[in-house]
Design a protein around this motif. Structure first.
Motif, short mmCIF file in Angstrom:
data_model
loop_
_atom_site.label_atom_id
_atom_site.label_comp_id
_atom_site.label_asym_id
_atom_site.label_seq_id
_atom_site.Cartn_x
_atom_site.Cartn_y
_atom_site.Cartn_z
N ARG A 17 -6.25 48.06 67.20
CA ARG A 17 -5.18 48.54 65.46
C ARG A 17 -5.18 50.03 65.75
O ARG A 17 -4.45 50.62 64.73
CB ARG A 17 -6.33 48.66 65.01
N ARG A 18 -5.78 51.17 66.29
CA ARG A 18 -4.90 51.98 66.07
C ARG A 18 -4.83 52.89 67.94
O ARG A 18 -6.23 52.48 69.14
CB ARG A 18 -6.12 53.18 66.17
N ILE A 19 -4.36 53.45 68.15
CA ILE A 19 -4.02 54.79 69.33
C ILE A 19 -4.42 56.05 69.50
O ILE A 19 -3.84 56.62 68.18
CB ILE A 19 -3.21 54.00 70.43
N THR A 20 -4.86 56.66 69.65
CA THR A 20 -5.09 57.84 69.55
C THR A 20 -4.37 58.67 70.64
O THR A 20 -4.74 58.90 72.00
CB THR A 20 -6.48 58.11 69.21
N PHE A 21 -3.63 59.57 70.57
CA PHE A 21 -3.31 60.71 71.43
C PHE A 21 -2.88 61.85 71.56
O PHE A 21 -2.86 62.67 70.31
CB PHE A 21 -2.18 60.15 72.44
N LYS A 22 -2.67 63.08 72.38
CA LYS A 22 -2.31 64.28 72.01
C LYS A 22 -1.05 64.99 72.71
O LYS A 22 -1.21 65.17 74.07
CB LYS A 22 -4.01 65.74 72.48
N VAL A 44 3.52 54.92 79.99
CA VAL A 44 2.50 56.85 78.97
C VAL A 44 2.27 57.89 80.15
O VAL A 44 1.28 57.62 80.83
CB VAL A 44 1.29 56.16 78.58
N PRO A 45 2.92 58.64 80.54
CA PRO A 45 2.92 59.81 80.96
C PRO A 45 2.38 60.74 80.93
O PRO A 45 2.50 61.88 80.28
CB PRO A 45 4.60 60.25 81.22
N ILE A 46 0.51 60.24 81.27
CA ILE A 46 -0.32 61.46 81.08
C ILE A 46 -0.51 62.92 82.10
O ILE A 46 -0.35 62.84 83.12
CB ILE A 46 -1.03 60.79 81.24
N ILE A 47 -0.03 64.00 81.71
CA ILE A 47 0.01 65.01 82.02
C ILE A 47 -1.45 65.79 81.76
O ILE A 47 -1.78 66.04 80.78
CB ILE A 47 1.55 66.15 81.28
N ASN A 97 5.01 63.86 77.07
CA ASN A 97 3.86 65.48 77.79
C ASN A 97 2.58 65.22 76.84
O ASN A 97 2.32 66.42 76.09
CB ASN A 97 4.93 66.51 76.77
N ILE A 98 2.43 63.87 76.96
CA ILE A 98 1.01 63.37 76.26
C ILE A 98 -0.28 64.14 77.13
O ILE A 98 -0.60 64.04 78.56
CB ILE A 98 1.20 61.68 76.59
N GLN A 99 -1.31 64.70 76.51
CA GLN A 99 -2.05 65.50 77.47
C GLN A 99 -3.37 64.14 77.97
O GLN A 99 -4.45 63.97 78.45
CB GLN A 99 -2.89 66.35 76.87
N SER A 100 -3.98 63.40 76.70
CA SER A 100 -4.41 62.09 76.32
C SER A 100 -4.29 61.42 75.79
O SER A 100 -4.04 61.54 74.63
CB SER A 100 -6.29 63.23 75.65
N PHE A 101 -4.76 60.10 75.98
CA PHE A 101 -4.55 59.03 75.49
C PHE A 101 -5.74 57.55 75.30
O PHE A 101 -6.42 57.78 76.16
CB PHE A 101 -3.25 58.37 76.37
#
Length: 162
Positions: free
Chosen positions: A92-97, A157-160, A81-85
């Motif tokens: 060295r870093r990933i950010t997701f909501k 990565v399924p971005i919704i 259920n990822i909204q942003s990535f």
């Protein structure tokens, strides 16, 4: 004075008993070859078992392997259920909501951790190097362990978008 007795007769001189101790059933070449074959078979079996145990020790008993598989499972659960990535420029870093919670998963010192609301959740301990790469909806995690083992896994990565 008697040195020793043979058939209840006292022997005073050793030179007198040469012919009396003649034994025709001695250690034969055939017995020696049989013992050599048995020794070679047992030593071959021992060496084979030691080599097998060495490989089992590296694969089955590897603590790093089990930690990696647990990390893969946990990381895959995060990618629901990822909204942003996004991936930081140094990879060295990933950010997701996900589910209205912002996650920052980064490589820090010797671990991969998740930063959520000011706290840290360790995901994988004992990491020498790690890198994240995002290409066409897939994120690849590459990790090098302190023992030199390199692991890499690609996740969808399924971005919704709402």
């Amino acid at each position: 004075m008697c040195i020793f007795k043979i058939r209840d007769k006292c022997v005073k001189n050793v030179s007198n008993c040469r012919g009396k101790w003649r034994n025709e059933t001695g250690y034969t070449l055939l017995e020696a070859l049989f013992q050599l074959v048995v020794f070679v078979l047992i030593s071959h079996l021992f060496i084979t078992l030691m080599l097998w145990f060495g490989t089992m020790n590296k694969t089955v008993m590897s603590d790093e392997q089990s930690k990696w598989e647990l990390f893969v499972y946990d990381f895959n659960m995060y990618l629901q259920n990822i909204q942003s990535f996004s991936v930081r420029y140094d990879k060295r870093r990933i950010t997701f909501k996900a589910n209205n919670i912002t996650h920052n998963i980064d490589c820090y010192s010797d671990l991969i951790r998740d930063q959520v609301a000011g706290g840290h959740i360790p995901l994988l301990n004992g990491v020498r190097r790690c890198q994240f790469e995002y290409i066409d909806g897939h994120v690849t995690v590459a990790v090098e362990m302190p023992s030199g083992i390199k692991k890499e896994r690609t996740f969808y990565v399924p971005i919704i978008e709402k």
